[in-house]
Design a protein around this motif. Structure first.
Motif, mmCIF file in Angstrom:
data_model
loop_
_atom_site.group_PDB
_atom_site.id
_atom_site.type_symbol
_atom_site.label_atom_id
_atom_site.label_comp_id
_atom_site.label_asym_id
_atom_site.label_seq_id
_atom_site.Cartn_x
_atom_site.Cartn_y
_atom_site.Cartn_z
ATOM 1 N N LYS A 98 0.783 -1.247 0.000
ATOM 2 C CA LYS A 98 0.000 0.000 0.000
ATOM 3 C C LYS A 98 0.808 1.287 0.000
ATOM 4 C CE LYS A 98 -4.031 -2.078 2.264
ATOM 5 N NZ LYS A 98 -4.938 -2.038 3.418
ATOM 6 N N ARG A 121 -2.519 8.016 -0.687
ATOM 7 C CA ARG A 121 -2.463 8.073 -2.142
ATOM 8 C C ARG A 121 -3.043 6.802 -2.757
ATOM 9 N NH1 ARG A 121 0.966 12.080 -4.033
ATOM 10 N NH2 ARG A 121 2.215 13.103 -2.422
ATOM 11 N N ARG A 122 -3.628 6.958 -3.931
ATOM 12 C CA ARG A 122 -4.183 5.828 -4.650
ATOM 13 C C ARG A 122 -3.039 5.005 -5.271
ATOM 14 N NH1 ARG A 122 -9.463 5.783 -4.821
ATOM 15 N NH2 ARG A 122 -9.350 4.034 -6.287
ATOM 16 N N GLU A 133 -0.750 6.602 -7.785
ATOM 17 C CA GLU A 133 -0.064 7.797 -7.292
ATOM 18 C C GLU A 133 1.155 7.462 -6.425
ATOM 19 O OE1 GLU A 133 -3.955 10.751 -6.874
ATOM 20 O OE2 GLU A 133 -3.365 9.462 -5.193
ATOM 21 N N GLN A 134 1.401 6.191 -6.181
ATOM 22 C CA GLN A 134 2.494 5.806 -5.293
ATOM 23 C C GLN A 134 3.860 6.127 -5.916
ATOM 24 O OE1 GLN A 134 2.160 4.689 -2.158
ATOM 25 N NE2 GLN A 134 -0.083 4.799 -2.375
ATOM 26 N N TYR A 161 1.801 -1.846 -4.757
ATOM 27 C CA TYR A 161 0.624 -2.644 -5.112
ATOM 28 C C TYR A 161 1.012 -3.586 -6.245
ATOM 29 C CZ TYR A 161 -2.588 0.525 -2.600
ATOM 30 O OH TYR A 161 -3.250 1.263 -1.643
ATOM 31 N N ARG A 196 -8.718 -3.206 -2.729
ATOM 32 C CA ARG A 196 -9.496 -1.972 -2.597
ATOM 33 C C ARG A 196 -10.211 -1.661 -3.899
ATOM 34 N NH1 ARG A 196 -6.089 3.326 -2.004
ATOM 35 N NH2 ARG A 196 -8.089 4.155 -2.707
ATOM 36 N N MET A 251 -10.797 0.368 -7.176
ATOM 37 C CA MET A 251 -9.853 1.025 -8.089
ATOM 38 C C MET A 251 -10.574 2.061 -8.954
ATOM 39 S SD MET A 251 -6.951 -0.497 -7.442
ATOM 40 C CE MET A 251 -6.347 -2.047 -6.714
ATOM 41 N N SER A 252 -9.828 3.084 -9.350
ATOM 42 C CA SER A 252 -10.335 4.071 -10.311
ATOM 43 C C SER A 252 -9.828 3.696 -11.705
ATOM 44 C CB SER A 252 -9.845 5.469 -9.937
ATOM 45 O OG SER A 252 -8.434 5.563 -10.118
ATOM 46 N N ASP A 262 -6.263 3.519 -12.039
ATOM 47 C CA ASP A 262 -5.647 2.384 -11.350
ATOM 48 C C ASP A 262 -5.847 1.075 -12.103
ATOM 49 O OD1 ASP A 262 -4.927 3.977 -9.078
ATOM 50 O OD2 ASP A 262 -6.987 3.819 -8.339
ATOM 51 N N TRP A 272 -11.152 -2.380 -13.939
ATOM 52 C CA TRP A 272 -11.117 -1.626 -12.694
ATOM 53 C C TRP A 272 -12.497 -1.400 -12.091
ATOM 54 C CZ3 TRP A 272 -13.870 2.898 -12.580
ATOM 55 C CH2 TRP A 272 -14.245 3.420 -13.826
#
Length: 545
Positions: free
Chosen positions: A172, A177-178, A181-182, A188, A223, A225-226, A229, A295
């Motif tokens: 994570k 942050r998503r 964005e990491q 992930y 989780r 996702m957008s 993602d 997603w």
């Protein structure tokens, strides 16, 4: 108390289920691990043979119980199920009724009474969730591709009677942050390449229970996702020894801890390892990919697994609670007291029973009020009752420990070490002065005391507390699910109707009146007349592993 998990009643016996020929026993399972060559590091060294590694023996033994119970004719009504005319292990079964969910609940409780944590129910929960989302994707696309892939994989798992690890919780990184964005994308697991033959994945799963002694891993998103993602929305199956997989594990239980002198009575025998699993460009062929990039369906899989798993967790911790209840009662007896005659002991014992059977009752309710998934046709436990039960056990596990301590007394952690029981200079004196109930020998009294210490006031006791609190999601996640699914709007309308004023504002415009689920007394939410809810479980004496 004629509880279902003791000898469940039934108006008519269910037809006998004969174990299928391909079912492994515990010895077969152990030998199957020798054929695998996973890359595993433990305590700073490379593990050469999982099947022979002393630090993993409590976990391998615990998994072995689930294999042996499935072959036990007395336990077959719980541990086996019928699907499409075939007999399959309960832990690899897709639920077809509320009765299936009740039987799964009982099966998990029975397994965890023996082992504390049986692990294999995680496979049941993941397979049921993937069955749901595979059908959901196909319905959206007007195809059967995803269902066909999953169906073929399910047949493979059953034919080999595999143990499946659930690689769901990602590392994570920065929680604010998503995934896309990491700063480090490998926080992930994600798809780094795809071609005609399959996909290539990289990333890190931070908590995989029993990973070292699994046959395969089910990789799942943790989780919602957008669209940004999409690369992180991946669900697939990989062998534990696939090139590019590295595990960094911890021991299972407390192996080797004063084995010969009686310490760690439970956790030297049963326990579970957990591992950080690193995927470094791991190739996965398309036939093992259940989705990659879809997603918009990631939340459906995450929520489905969470509901199934929290339902199973209820049963698992009820089995653990049975160990505390029995140990507490034995300690009262060893101390010279009858809880039935001493209110200061009866009260805490009843409170412990209330907690355990209270959250287990939520599991029963979640089973009875199960609903039929509109896409896959499988049965799903009620989300509200599943999350309430898991929330109760997660927040009351520490109270369960306190109550066990209260009825047991301070001897649980004040006893001299087990080596003193064999010390010529101290053993006779300790046996004389630390005996309480004349009918209970000293060694039997301290045996129970050390068992309670192992379960509640040791390294392993702390492990059970943490997995009870956070396993299957944090308490906050359960609260969100309860709020999301609870038909609050129906309650608001009820009160407004009683006040004879109708809805003040159109329900769609009011936050507190948005959720108005239909009543639970319906064909899908209730047990249909004549549908078996439980099958009889004959009396059986506990067996030594």
């Amino acid at each position: 108390m004629n509880a279902p998990h003791d000898v469940p009643p039934s108006p008519a016996p269910a037809p006998a289920l004969a174990p299928p020929a391909h079912l492994m026993g515990s010895l077969d399972y152990r030998e199957s691990l020798r054929r695998l060559r996973p890359t595993i590091y433990l305590d700073g060294r490379r593990v050469e043979s999982v099947a022979d590694e002393p630090a993993f023996q409590p976990g391998i033994r615990a998994l072995g119980v689930s294999y042996d119970y499935a072959r036990d004719p007395q336990l077959a009504p719980l541990m086996l199920a019928s699907q499409a005319g075939a007999t399959v292990p309960r832990m690899l079964h897709i639920n077809e009724s509320a009765g299936d969910l009740l039987n799964k609940l009982e099966a998990v409780r029975v397994l965890c009474q023996e082992t504390g944590c049986a692990q294999r129910y995680l496979a049941h929960d993941a397979l049921n969730a993937i069955a749901q989302v595979s059908a959901r994707i196909d319905e959206a696309r007007g195809s059967r591709e995803h269902r066909a892939r999953f169906g073929a994989y399910l047949e493979h798992v059953r034919a080999q009677d595999l143990a499946l690890g659930i690689a769901m919780t990602d590392a994570k990184g920065d929680r604010s942050r998503r995934p896309h964005e990491q700063a480090h994308p490998d926080a992930y697991v994600h798809v780094v390449e795809r071609n005609a033959k399959g996909i290539v994945i990289s990333g890190t799963k931070a908590i995989v229970t029993a990973a070292p002694y699994m046959h395969e891993l089910l990789v799942m998103p943790c989780r919602n996702m957008s669209e940004d993602d999409a690369a992180f929305a991946v669900c697939c199956a990989v062998p534990v020894d696939a090139p590019g997989i590295t595990m960094v594990a911890r021991p299972a239980g407390r192996p080797g801890d004063k084995v010969e002198h009686g310490a760690a009575l439970f956790s030297r025998r049963y326990g579970q390892s957990t591992a950080v699993v690193v995927f470094d460009r791991v190739f996965v062929p398309w036939e093992r990919v259940f989705y990659a990039g879809e997603w918009e369906h990631s939340s459906a899989l995450t929520y489905a697994y969470a509901t199934h798993h929290r339902h199973s967790c209820i049963a698992a911790r009820a089995g653990f609670g049975d160990l505390l209840i029995g140990s507490g009662a034995l300690m009262c007896e060893a101390n010279g007291f009858d809880p039935g005659e001493k209110s200061n002991l009866r009260g805490p014992m009843v409170e412990l029973i209330k907690i355990v059977e209270g959250f287990f009752a939520c599991g029963v309710a979640a089973s009875v009020y199960a609903s039929k998934d509109p896409f896959s046709g499988s049965f799903v436990p009620d989300a509200v009752f599943s999350n309430i039960g898991k929330l109760l056990l997660a927040t009351q596990i520490y109270e369960m420990h306190r109550l066990a301590h209260e009825v047991s007394g301070g001897l649980v952690v004040a006893l001299p070490g087990p080596d003193e029981d064999h010390n010529p200079a101290t053993a006779a004196t300790l046996a004389e002065v630390l005996r309480a109930n004349p009918s209970v020998p000293y060694d039997k009294r301290i045996e129970v005391a050390r068992l309670i210490e192992d379960l509640t006031a040791s390294y392993q006791g702390g492990w059970y507390s943490v997995i009870s609190l956070h396993g299957g999601g944090s308490p906050e996640a359960m609260k969100q699910e309860i709020w999301r699914h609870y038909p609050l709007g129906s309650k608001v309308e009820l009160v407004e109707r009683l006040l004879d004023r109708g809805a003040l504002v159109a329900s769609g415009e009011r936050a507190i009146a948005r959720n108005k689920q239909p009543g639970r007394c319906c064909d899908q939410g209730c047990t249909a007349p004549g549908q078996p809810v439980m099958v009889p479980l004959p009396d059986r004496h506990s067996k030594d592993a």
